[in-house]
Design a protein around this motif. Structure first.
Motif, PDB file in Angstrom:
ATOM      1  N   HIS A  14      70.523  78.584  47.849  1.00 24.00           N
ATOM      2  CA  HIS A  14      71.465  79.119  48.838  1.00 24.00           C
ATOM      3  C   HIS A  14      72.394  78.009  49.336  1.00 24.00           C
ATOM      4  O   HIS A  14      73.592  78.234  49.502  1.00 24.00           O
ATOM      5  CB  HIS A  14      70.702  79.750  50.003  1.00 24.00           C
ATOM      6  N   GLY A  15      71.853  76.829  49.548  1.00 19.87           N
ATOM      7  CA  GLY A  15      72.670  75.697  49.996  1.00 19.87           C
ATOM      8  C   GLY A  15      73.698  75.290  48.950  1.00 19.87           C
ATOM      9  O   GLY A  15      74.837  74.958  49.280  1.00 19.87           O
ATOM     10  N   ILE A  16      73.305  75.344  47.681  1.00 17.35           N
ATOM     11  CA  ILE A  16      74.233  74.993  46.608  1.00 17.35           C
ATOM     12  C   ILE A  16      75.358  76.014  46.518  1.00 17.35           C
ATOM     13  O   ILE A  16      76.527  75.662  46.366  1.00 17.35           O
ATOM     14  CB  ILE A  16      73.470  74.878  45.262  1.00 17.35           C
ATOM     15  N   VAL A  17      75.007  77.285  46.652  1.00 16.54           N
ATOM     16  CA  VAL A  17      76.015  78.342  46.604  1.00 16.54           C
ATOM     17  C   VAL A  17      76.989  78.189  47.773  1.00 16.54           C
ATOM     18  O   VAL A  17      78.211  78.302  47.602  1.00 16.54           O
ATOM     19  CB  VAL A  17      75.351  79.738  46.622  1.00 16.54           C
ATOM     20  N   MET A  18      76.487  77.907  48.943  1.00 16.03           N
ATOM     21  CA  MET A  18      77.350  77.736  50.115  1.00 16.03           C
ATOM     22  C   MET A  18      78.250  76.514  49.962  1.00 16.03           C
ATOM     23  O   MET A  18      79.413  76.535  50.356  1.00 16.03           O
ATOM     24  CB  MET A  18      76.510  77.620  51.391  1.00 16.03           C
ATOM     25  N   LEU A  21      80.964  77.452  47.557  1.00 16.41           N
ATOM     26  CA  LEU A  21      81.894  78.350  48.230  1.00 16.41           C
ATOM     27  C   LEU A  21      82.818  77.587  49.173  1.00 16.41           C
ATOM     28  O   LEU A  21      84.019  77.863  49.237  1.00 16.41           O
ATOM     29  CB  LEU A  21      81.130  79.428  48.991  1.00 16.41           C
ATOM     30  N   SER A  22      82.286  76.613  49.880  1.00 16.04           N
ATOM     31  CA  SER A  22      83.133  75.831  50.782  1.00 16.04           C
ATOM     32  C   SER A  22      84.146  75.002  49.998  1.00 16.04           C
ATOM     33  O   SER A  22      85.292  74.864  50.417  1.00 16.04           O
ATOM     34  CB  SER A  22      82.285  74.942  51.687  1.00 16.04           C
ATOM     35  N   TYR A  23      83.762  74.464  48.827  1.00 14.77           N
ATOM     36  CA  TYR A  23      84.711  73.721  47.991  1.00 14.77           C
ATOM     37  C   TYR A  23      85.830  74.637  47.502  1.00 14.77           C
ATOM     38  O   TYR A  23      87.001  74.253  47.512  1.00 14.77           O
ATOM     39  CB  TYR A  23      84.013  73.092  46.795  1.00 14.77           C
ATOM     40  N   VAL A  24      85.485  75.831  47.095  1.00 14.89           N
ATOM     41  CA  VAL A  24      86.493  76.781  46.634  1.00 14.89           C
ATOM     42  C   VAL A  24      87.440  77.137  47.775  1.00 14.89           C
ATOM     43  O   VAL A  24      88.663  77.206  47.581  1.00 14.89           O
ATOM     44  CB  VAL A  24      85.822  78.040  46.045  1.00 14.89           C
ATOM     45  N   MET A  25      86.917  77.337  48.959  1.00 14.28           N
ATOM     46  CA  MET A  25      87.760  77.671  50.109  1.00 14.28           C
ATOM     47  C   MET A  25      88.705  76.522  50.455  1.00 14.28           C
ATOM     48  O   MET A  25      89.862  76.752  50.794  1.00 14.28           O
ATOM     49  CB  MET A  25      86.901  78.033  51.320  1.00 14.28           C
ATOM     50  N   ILE A  26      88.231  75.296  50.368  1.00 11.78           N
ATOM     51  CA  ILE A  26      89.091  74.136  50.634  1.00 11.78           C
ATOM     52  C   ILE A  26      90.211  74.073  49.613  1.00 11.78           C
ATOM     53  O   ILE A  26      91.374  73.830  49.958  1.00 11.78           O
ATOM     54  CB  ILE A  26      88.255  72.841  50.637  1.00 11.78           C
ATOM     55  N   ILE A  27      89.905  74.297  48.352  1.00 15.32           N
ATOM     56  CA  ILE A  27      90.924  74.256  47.306  1.00 15.32           C
ATOM     57  C   ILE A  27      91.945  75.368  47.507  1.00 15.32           C
ATOM     58  O   ILE A  27      93.157  75.142  47.400  1.00 15.32           O
ATOM     59  CB  ILE A  27      90.264  74.345  45.913  1.00 15.32           C
ATOM     60  N   VAL A  28      91.487  76.567  47.824  1.00 15.06           N
ATOM     61  CA  VAL A  28      92.401  77.689  48.045  1.00 15.06           C
ATOM     62  C   VAL A  28      93.304  77.420  49.241  1.00 15.06           C
ATOM     63  O   VAL A  28      94.519  77.648  49.181  1.00 15.06           O
ATOM     64  CB  VAL A  28      91.607  79.006  48.228  1.00 15.06           C
TER      65      VAL A  28
END
Length: 83
Positions: A14-18, A21-28
């Motif tokens: 779960h921590g890896i998925v989060m 997800l946070s890296y993807v949000m930063i890039i977007v």
């Protein structure tokens, strides 16, 4: 099998998925903010934002001549004072 071990691995995934997800949000967010920059938008006269800025003061005005020193710019940026 130990029941505690499976619970720990589920929490770890779960921590890896989060984190991903946070890296993807930063890039977007970065891509969106870069695409919204105003330096390529032209106004009614065909000038970009950077073309409308006043000319920059030459660096030599502040640092070249030793006879005049202590140059200061007013807080509102409207005037220059020399000592």
């Amino acid at each position: 099998m130990q029941p505690g071990r499976n619970q720990r691995s589920a929490k770890g995934s779960h921590g890896i998925v989060m984190r991903k997800l946070s890296y993807v949000m930063i890039i977007v967010c970065t891509i969106i903010s870069l695409s919204c920059s105003t330096d390529h938008v032209k106004d009614e006269h065909g000038l970009t934002y950077l073309d409308q800025l006043p000319p920059l003061l030459d660096r030599e005005l502040f640092f070249d001549d030793a006879e005049i020193d202590g140059a200061r710019l007013s807080p509102d940026g409207e005037s220059i004072m020399f000592r």
